[in-house]
Design a protein around this motif. Structure first.
Motif, PDB file in Angstrom:
ATOM      1  N   SER A 192      33.170  19.260  52.677  1.00  0.00           N
ATOM      2  CA  SER A 192      31.751  19.016  52.387  1.00  0.00           C
ATOM      3  C   SER A 192      31.272  17.694  52.978  1.00  0.00           C
ATOM      4  O   SER A 192      30.071  17.488  53.118  1.00  0.00           O
ATOM      5  N   GLU A 220      29.020  18.143  55.960  1.00  0.00           N
ATOM      6  CA  GLU A 220      27.706  18.802  55.804  1.00  0.00           C
ATOM      7  C   GLU A 220      26.596  17.756  55.868  1.00  0.00           C
ATOM      8  O   GLU A 220      26.865  16.553  55.890  1.00  0.00           O
ATOM      9  N   LYS A 275      21.916  21.360  53.623  1.00  0.00           N
ATOM     10  CA  LYS A 275      22.887  22.415  53.940  1.00  0.00           C
ATOM     11  C   LYS A 275      24.153  22.208  53.105  1.00  0.00           C
ATOM     12  O   LYS A 275      25.261  22.542  53.555  1.00  0.00           O
ATOM     13  N   THR A 276      24.010  21.645  51.936  1.00  0.00           N
ATOM     14  CA  THR A 276      25.198  21.388  51.133  1.00  0.00           C
ATOM     15  C   THR A 276      25.809  22.700  50.654  1.00  0.00           C
ATOM     16  O   THR A 276      25.096  23.679  50.411  1.00  0.00           O
ATOM     17  N   LEU A 333      27.904  24.411  52.467  1.00  0.00           N
ATOM     18  CA  LEU A 333      28.179  25.281  53.616  1.00  0.00           C
ATOM     19  C   LEU A 333      29.682  25.431  53.882  1.00  0.00           C
ATOM     20  O   LEU A 333      30.161  26.527  54.197  1.00  0.00           O
ATOM     21  N   GLY A 392      27.943  22.630  46.554  1.00  0.00           N
ATOM     22  CA  GLY A 392      26.573  22.533  47.060  1.00  0.00           C
ATOM     23  C   GLY A 392      25.527  22.590  45.953  1.00  0.00           C
ATOM     24  O   GLY A 392      25.826  22.895  44.798  1.00  0.00           O
ATOM     25  N   ASP A 405      23.308  29.511  59.801  1.00  0.00           N
ATOM     26  CA  ASP A 405      23.994  28.277  59.393  1.00  0.00           C
ATOM     27  C   ASP A 405      25.508  28.483  59.401  1.00  0.00           C
ATOM     28  O   ASP A 405      26.267  27.620  59.837  1.00  0.00           O
ATOM     29  N   PHE A 421      28.273  26.657  61.832  1.00  0.00           N
ATOM     30  CA  PHE A 421      29.377  25.908  61.224  1.00  0.00           C
ATOM     31  C   PHE A 421      30.717  26.411  61.770  1.00  0.00           C
ATOM     32  O   PHE A 421      31.603  25.616  62.119  1.00  0.00           O
TER      33      PHE A 421
END
Lengths: 458, 461
Positions: free
Chosen positions: A76, A79, A83-84, A86, A202, A214, A218
């Motif tokens: 995390s 990130e 966009k937490t 993800l 998130g 997204d 990633f």
């Protein structure tokens, strides 16, 4: 019931990687370092492949099985706000369809092969995929893991369903969980700029807005051989594992590591705190102090400091809180982060006792460690317990693989974990006092306390 | 995490010749009255020793729920010659751990120590077990700690739901009593009751010692013998006091009412079977196909994979001296709870009616057989197996007999067993959630008549 194959056909999955066969020709590893000792007679064989993939192998022939773990150096912390969650959401997506295997086949093939403990987890700094298998299944797992490392094929439908699952996981871990809520608040208060500010799972509002694009972005950025370490522990031969890994991962292409600047957290200059009310019946307390990352040379002394505070029923906090009838339990969290993080003390209060009292008692015990040198017997007691915990953390194939993967991912070299344990043995009382003074001033502290709804704070 | 780790023991056991292990064999032999089983393993300088008393929470006298666990915890709080503080110091100085685990059928002192400290550790544990002093002051302190722990549990929805469901399913049977006790019963415990329970269950014939690690088996055997000689011979308690639980005659629904829940905890279940029941292995395979933790299982597929309703959805048997329980567990968002409950009930009804399909049977059978080695591939697992076998009266080696038993099954046997076993019309259902939001919809989904639905506040014991 719709078959998995029909799902795949119906929704025309996006292809995220070149449709190359994983089982390409053998590519020799660039480097094979000399095996290094781990514990007892166990040794760690290290290999690095031309595409950047790292491999650690430990032989243990005590049972005809092996642990296979893939550790990606992404969590995390990689990130951004908005966009937490993800990294964790993507961990879920890794069990979906690839260009080679329709959705569900990864699980079915492994389960049919007798896999045990097939799972995955995401932290602030890493994401790991783990399982154990019978000894003759090395090629199977290597082919499947290499495949999903670059050939994932995601559909909008699969993404939305899994997003719903993750939102349920968030309800389970945070929204409906007092401890989860408090941890989110603690890190949110203690970190203002660094990504440790947000929870690994998130924020709900970010999850609500998350889109398939997204996840694809990633994946393309972080899932590649040069961001991963494969760890194999068990009834295997290091050279055979090397050859199998080379066969299945050798053709995978490294990707550029993004120049992703992680904002550093400014030093905290004043104590922070929050009092909250939850659906609980007793008070709860979380205290966090900013400390250095796991790779710090101060870590052995902090380990001893931690053990003196909370290691066992003869520890200072147990004596001062539980034996005195203030708390029903008190503990500290192990430090497990790549960047400067928090040393966390948590306590559950006894009926009728308030968190403020426990906070004052804990602060007082820390103060004592700043002013008075720890005696030899207490120091040795702490070291004995750390030694015991170290051995226990290496008690089976999965545990060994976890130890290696964690230190490799967090510090770049598993040996740092072994060295940390060795350095603990030479920590002296003055060093314990020094870390107490350096990292535990009041202004470096963040406190979150919770009391039952319907009761006034004290 | 991708998958929720199932905390409750979900038995998974098999054996295959391919998994013949390259370790020294487990030694198990009754000697005099104390049975000792110890596996030597010198790979790490650690020793694990479990001293089990084969009399757990089911031996709690009526109105004294939690007392067996309380006795176990009190052992660590004073002996004739040592205070709690001195015991704590000695253990920590050795780098040792000594904890109490209370099950329905056993009280277990779980010890672990650096092998260099084994001798003083065994001496201390012997003193703890045979010369406890049960000081009044420590009884008072422990009482407060446990009560506070029980109050803390009210904040943990999954644990709270499990406690409520157990009581709801078993009604007045001892299996429905919480191992840690209730606030009311703990607050009423006194020294006389604690001492009486100690004398009631700490008998030589109740003792069982199981361990592994860097020590000689004869050392542990001699230690076990010395403990046995210091306690009365006595008799086996647990088996005598437990009757066979039965399902209620009708389907029932309980809502554990807790405010502000955005997520529910759902348990659906019935009385289970003994592991020695002729149908057990067939049911084990049937359960694996239905909800045995696999992502390919029906319950997981329908609830999580297809609909995303719950992070976890699985079913399992709990073992016991008597038939315990079979439970399906899921935790959907409040908005999805009625539909998820209705779907779970539908799946159970369908399982009874049609059984599992041929592909499901073949996959379950193959998965279970191939994962055989992981039932006992570490000394720690073999110790856990032995503890379970000996405390629930399973035949020796039972946990390694799964593969041959499962390999011999066919789908017809599995489906016939499921038909005999499942009672959808008698299922117990418990949902932790906010009743004002959910009662009407859950009632409809459950098929239980509205006046019969039980709503209990989450704080009710």
């Amino acid at each position: 019931m719709i078959s998995l194959k029909s799902i795949r056909n119906r929704f025309s999955p996006l292809l995220l990687g070149a449709c190359l066969s994983c089982a390409g020709p053998h590519v020799a590893p660039t480097t094979a370092q000399e095996a290094k000792p781990l514990v007892g007679t166990s040794k760690v064989n290290q290999f690095t492949f031309p595409n950047g993939l790292k491999l650690l192998v430990v032989e243990d022939h005590s049972s005809p099985t092996f642990a296979y773990q893939t550790w990606f150096r992404v969590g995390s912390r990689d990130e951004i706000l908005g966009k937490t969650g993800l990294a964790h959401l993507f961990e879920h997506m890794m069990f979906k369809a690839t260009t080679q295997h329709p959705e569900g086949e990864f699980d079915r093939l492994l389960e049919a092969a007798g896999a045990e403990g097939e799972n995955a987890f995401t932290s602030r700094d890493y994401t790991a995929y783990v399982q154990e298998l019978p000894k003759d299944k090395l090629e199977l797992i290597a082919s499947l893991e290499a495949d999903r490392m670059v050939h994932l094929a995601l559909t909008e439908t699969a993404f939305k369903t899994e997003l719903e699952v993750v939102q349920n996981e968030r309800r389970y871990r945070t929204e409906n969980n007092p401890d989860g809520t408090m941890y989110q608040d603690l890190f949110g208060l203690a970190f203002k700029t660094h990504p440790y500010h947000w929870p690994v799972i998130g924020y709900q509002e970010d999850l609500n807005k998350m889109a398939l694009g997204d996840a694809i972005s990633f994946y393309r950025t972080y899932y590649s051989p040069n961001h991963a370490t494969v760890v194999v522990v068990g009834d295997v031969s290091p050279t055979h594992v090397r050859d199998v890994i080379s066969k299945f991962y050798g053709q995978l292409v490294a990707t550029n590591t993004p120049s992703h600047a992680i904002p550093a957290e400014a030093a905290q200059t004043a104590a922070r705190g929050e009092k909250t009310k939850l659906n609980i019946q007793i008070d709860k307390l979380l205290m966090g102090y900013h400390v250095p990352p796991i790779s710090s040379s101060d870590m052995p002394a902090i380990d001893v400091f931690e053990e003196i505070l909370s290691g066992g029923k003869s520890s200072r906090l147990y004596r001062a809180l539980v034996d005195k009838g203030i708390a029903s339990g008190v503990d500290t969290d192990d430090i497990d982060d790549k960047d400067p993080t928090l040393f966390i003390i948590n306590a559950n209060l006894q009926k009728g006792k308030h968190a403020a009292l426990a906070q004052a008692v804990i602060a007082n015990e820390i103060q004592k460690l700043k002013k008075e040198l720890v005696g030899d017997e207490e120091l040795q007691r702490a070291k004995n317990k750390i030694t015991f915990d170290f051995y226990e953390s290496l008690s089976n194939n999965s545990a060994k693989a976890h130890f290696l993967g964690k230190y490799e991912s967090l510090t770049g070299d598993f040996e740092n974990g072994v060295l940390e344990q060795q350095h603990v043995q030479s920590v002296n009382a003055a060093e314990v006092m020094a870390v107490a003074k350096k990292y535990f001033p009041t202004e470096n502290r963040t406190v979150v306390s919770a009391s039952p709804k319907g009761r006034k704070h004290k | 995490m991708k998958k929720l780790m199932i905390k409750t023991m979900v038995l998974k056991a098999l054996t295959l010749a391919a998994f013949a292990l390259a370790v020294s064999p487990m030694l198990a032999r009754p000697l005099q009255a104390v049975e000792v089983s110890f596996e030597e393993d010198k790979r790490l300088p650690l020793v694990y020793v479990n001293l089990a008393v084969k009399a757990g929470a089911v031996t709690d006298p009526e109105g004294e729920s939690g007392i067996t666990n309380f006795v176990g915890e009190m052992l660590l709080r004073g002996t004739r010659d040592k205070t709690k503080k001195e015991i704590d110091l000695e253990l920590d100085q050795m780098g040792a751990r000594l904890e109490v685990e209370t099950r329905e059928e056993a009280l277990i002192l779980r010890g672990a120590v650096l092998s260099s400290q084994l001798e003083p550790f065994l001496k201390l544990v012997l003193e703890i077990v045979t010369e406890p002093s049960f000081p009044e002051k420590e009884i008072g302190k422990l009482r407060k700690e446990i009560v506070s722990g029980l109050l803390e549990e009210l904040g943990d929805d999954s644990s709270l739901e499990a406690r409520h469901f157990s009581k709801f399913l078993f009604r007045d049977h001892p299996y429905g009593n919480p191992v840690l006790g209730k606030i009311g019963t703990i607050e009423r415990l006194d020294r006389a009751k604690v001492l009486a329970q100690y004398e009631n269950i700490f008998h030589e014939k109740n003792f069982l010692i199981v361990g592994e690690g860097d020590a000689a088996e004869k050392t542990i055997q001699a230690w076990g013998d010395s403990i046995g000689k210091l306690r009365p011979s006595g008799d086996r308690k647990a088996a005598a006091v437990v009757g066979t639980p039965e399902n209620a005659p009708e389907r029932r629904l309980e809502i554990v009412d807790k405010p502000d829940r955005t997520q529910t905890q759902i348990d659906v279940g019935q009385i289970g079977v003994r592991m020695t029941d002729p149908d057990y292995f067939a049911l084990y395979v049937g359960n694996h196909a239905f909800g045995g933790g696999s992502f390919s299982a029906r319950l997981m597929t329908e609830i999580r994979v297809k609909r995303g309703w719950s992070y976890g959805a699985y079913s399992y048997f709990r073992p016991g001296l008597k038939p315990r329980s079979w439970i399906a567990h899921l935790f959907p968002a409040a908005k999805d709870a009625p539909a998820a409950l209705a779907e779970t009930l539908h799946l159970i009804e369908q399982l009874k009616k049609d059984g599992i399909t041929s592909p499901e049977f073949e996959f379950a059978q193959r998965s279970l057989v191939n994962s055989a080695g992981f039932m006992y591939n570490t000394p720690q697992k073999r110790v856990a197996n032995t503890l379970l076998e000996r405390t629930t009266d399973l035949p020796s080696g039972f946990m390694e007999s799964y593969a041959s038993r499962i390999s011999a099954l066919n789908r017809e046997q599995v489906n016939a067993a499921l038909k005999r076993f499942l009672h959808p019309e008698k299922l117990a259902m418990s949902v932790l959630g906010t009743a004002s939001q959910l009662k009407e919809a859950l009632t409809k989904a459950s098929g239980v008549k509205a006046p019969d639905v039980v709503v209990v506040p989450y704080t009710e014991e």
